[in-house]
Write an enzyme that holds these catalytic residues in place. Structure first.
Site, PDB file in Angstrom:
ATOM      1  N   LYS A  93       0.850  -1.181   0.000  1.00  0.00           N
ATOM      2  CA  LYS A  93       0.000   0.000   0.000  1.00  0.00           C
ATOM      3  C   LYS A  93       0.893   1.241   0.000  1.00  0.00           C
ATOM      4  O   LYS A  93       1.802   1.366   0.830  1.00  0.00           O
ATOM      5  CB  LYS A  93      -0.862  -0.010   1.263  1.00  0.00           C
ATOM      6  CG  LYS A  93      -2.326   0.218   1.009  1.00  0.00           C
ATOM      7  CD  LYS A  93      -3.073  -0.055   2.291  1.00  0.00           C
ATOM      8  CE  LYS A  93      -4.403   0.611   2.285  1.00  0.00           C
ATOM      9  NZ  LYS A  93      -5.038   0.537   3.601  1.00  0.00           N
TER      10      LYS A  93
HETATM   11  C1  E4P Z   1      -8.197   0.922   3.891  1.00  0.00           C
HETATM   12  O1  E4P Z   1      -7.551   0.729   2.910  1.00  0.00           O
HETATM   13  C2  E4P Z   1      -8.159   2.221   4.605  1.00  0.00           C
HETATM   14  O2  E4P Z   1      -6.934   2.400   5.204  1.00  0.00           O
HETATM   15  C3  E4P Z   1      -9.282   2.292   5.596  1.00  0.00           C
HETATM   16  O3  E4P Z   1     -10.458   1.800   4.992  1.00  0.00           O
HETATM   17  C4  E4P Z   1      -9.478   3.684   6.169  1.00  0.00           C
HETATM   18  O4  E4P Z   1     -10.659   3.705   6.921  1.00  0.00           O
HETATM   19  P1  E4P Z   1     -11.017   4.892   7.947  1.00  0.00           P
HETATM   20  O5  E4P Z   1     -11.221   6.141   7.162  1.00  0.00           O
HETATM   21  O6  E4P Z   1     -12.258   4.435   8.635  1.00  0.00           O
HETATM   22  O7  E4P Z   1      -9.820   5.015   8.850  1.00  0.00           O
END
Ligand code: E4P
Length: 214
Positions: A83
């Protein structure tokens, strides 16, 4: 639309995986920090349990450091996807990793242009954040739809992960808007099954069954 679990919690993953609906897992530095464990150990175990892609995020922000960090994370499992934030250095990292056959998930996507650039850099996945846009009174689901339309018009194979999903309605809307995947917290995934008529139906069937035995 497929389901990924958005968590770094091993107990949650072990609890949900047997339902047979989880095709992958996404983590981020905030989720890993909550576990208070070594990131490499956590990612390695999640990758060994999960029958699909497991996203692990780089902490570095400059290309020269992101690339070696990403290569190290990629060694934690054949299904580990790196990521990377959608920045200039991030896209350099995505491009270099794609040339090495390492898959990436470009994260913190808040516009269709960011998603298009990430796809062109060679990302396997892009993660538009639905809930965080809604939080600032912008339409997170509209971003999923715009990105899905653009990818369809231009025959782009990068998969769209609807991220930052907060409640069941987001899941339905993301599926209708064309997301390939929704990554969702365990609590939201379980909530997708909730319906008062299902509960009432089970109760009545059991009552009728008991009655008939008398
Ligand atoms: C996933 O890839 C993201 O990091 C995650 O869904 C972020 O979610 P949040 O905005 O609830 O922290």
């Amino acid at each position: 639309m497929k389901f990924f679990l958005d968590t770094a919690n091993l107990a949650e993953i072990k609890e949900i995986l047997p339902m047979g609906v989880v095709a992958g897992v996404t983590t981020n530095p905030s989720l890993i920090a909550k576990e208070k464990q070594d990131i490499k150990a956590v990612i390695q175990e999640i990758a060994s349990l999960t029958p699909g892609p497991v996203s692990a995020e780089v902490i570095s922000t400059v290309f020269a450091e992101m690339l070696p960090e990403a290569r190290d994370l990629a060694k934690l499992g054949d299904n580990v996807v790196i990521k990377v934030p959608v920045t200039v250095d991030g896209l350099k990292t995505v491009s270099a990793l794609a040339a090495e056959g390492i898959k990436t998930n470009v994260t913190l996507v808040f516009s269709a242009n960011q998603a298009l650039l990430a796809a062109r850099a060679g990302a396997a996945f892009v993660s538009p954040f639905v809930g965080r846009l809604d939080d600032i009174s912008q339409d997170g689901i509209a971003l999923i739809k715009d990105t899905a339309d653009i990818f369809a018009i231009h025959d782009i194979e990068t998969e769209i992960i609807a991220a930052s999903i907060r409640h069941p309605l987001h899941v339905t809307q993301a599926a209708l808007a064309g997301a390939h995947i929704a990554t969702i917290p365990a609590k939201v995934l379980v909530a997708l099954l909730n319906h008062p008529l299902t509960d009432a139906g089970i109760k009545r069937f059991l009552e009728d069954w008991e009655q008939a035995k008398k």
